[in-house]
Design a protein around this motif. Structure first.
Motif: not given
Length: 268
Positions: A210-218, A245-246, A248-254
């Protein structure tokens, strides 16, 4: 409550503002690049999502619950799946609107949240709730991967924009957490002496992703809006990659959060 706030924030950021709509629309347009090859992978994933798929997923979850002698669990799964999908349709067609801020076709047609993603995520979450404790980490990782794959596939097919998919996952998270929070006292776990290694490891892995994909998405979103990283790619492709990437980040984090919540609110 945070998940519901996230749905509103997603709509407010990407639908009610011209800048948000522009970034979301760029991601939709960027999906046209390389779509032929990617669609060969995405189409079968979307083809699975249907009324039959929902019925099969519910049936499996119900059989698992009944095998364990958990009648209330059957109701929880049904409430989760039906409530999530009904909420998505009501939000999309009744509650939320889409102001026509861009000069594009069907600019005023609201598509948030995504129905296909809601179906996939709700069935995956229902199975996570229904399975015994020892299987929940595996189901959480598989459910996160399938939800992310479905959401990304809707982007590849230009069926939805990234914000639609993110909102759908958050709707399911809200219902899932609500179902867990309303478990009867008799279903609660007794206090345990230490952490669950499998659950902690799976949740940690999902949160790391989540963190990795989220940082790249932002970073990609900031580049599209003219801030942050100056990526050497076209705006539409950058927005498209950032949108993926966003999702992916939200799916993994949820699913990481749902796993931790479920393990703390359900007996084995």
């Amino acid at each position: 409550m945070l998940a519901l706030l996230g749905v509103w924030a997603t709509w407010d950021t990407f639908i009610r503002s011209a800048g948000g709509q522009r970034a979301d629309q760029l991601a939709l347009e960027g999906a046209a690049r390389g779509q032929g090859v990617l669609w060969e992978l995405a189409e079968p994933v979307l083809g699975v999502v249907s009324n039959s798929f929902v019925g099969l997923g519910l049936a499996v979850a119900v059989v698992l619950a009944l095998t364990r002698g958990r009648w209330w669990l059957v109701a929880q799964v049904a409430i989760l799946v039906v409530g999530s999908n009904l909420t998505t349709q009501v939000l999309k067609h009744v509650v939320l609107d889409r102001p026509a801020l861009l000069d594009v076709a069907r600019a005023d047609i609201n598509t948030l949240p995504s129905g296909h993603t809601t179906v996939a995520a709700s069935v995956a979450a229902g199975l996570l709730i229904a399975v015994p404790r020892r299987w929940r980490p595996v189901v959480a990782v598989a459910g996160a991967a399938y939800t992310a794959a479905t959401g990304v596939s809707t982007l590849i097919g230009q069926w939805h924009r990234p914000a639609d998919v993110v909102a759908a996952v958050l709707v399911v998270l809200a219902w899932s957490a609500g179902v867990c929070a309303l478990s009867s006292p008799s279903s609660l776990d007794a206090p345990r002496g230490g952490p669950e290694p499998g659950s902690s490891g799976a949740a940690g892995l999902l949160l790391l992703g989540t963190v990795g994909a989220g940082v790249l998405a932002l970073g990609a979103l900031g580049s599209v809006r003219g801030d942050g990283w100056g990526l050497p790619l076209g705006g539409d492709l950058t927005a498209y990659m950032g949108g993926m990437l966003g999702v992916v980040a939200v799916s993994l984090g949820s699913f990481a959060l749902l796993l931790l919540v479920r393990q703390s609110t359900a007996r084995p």
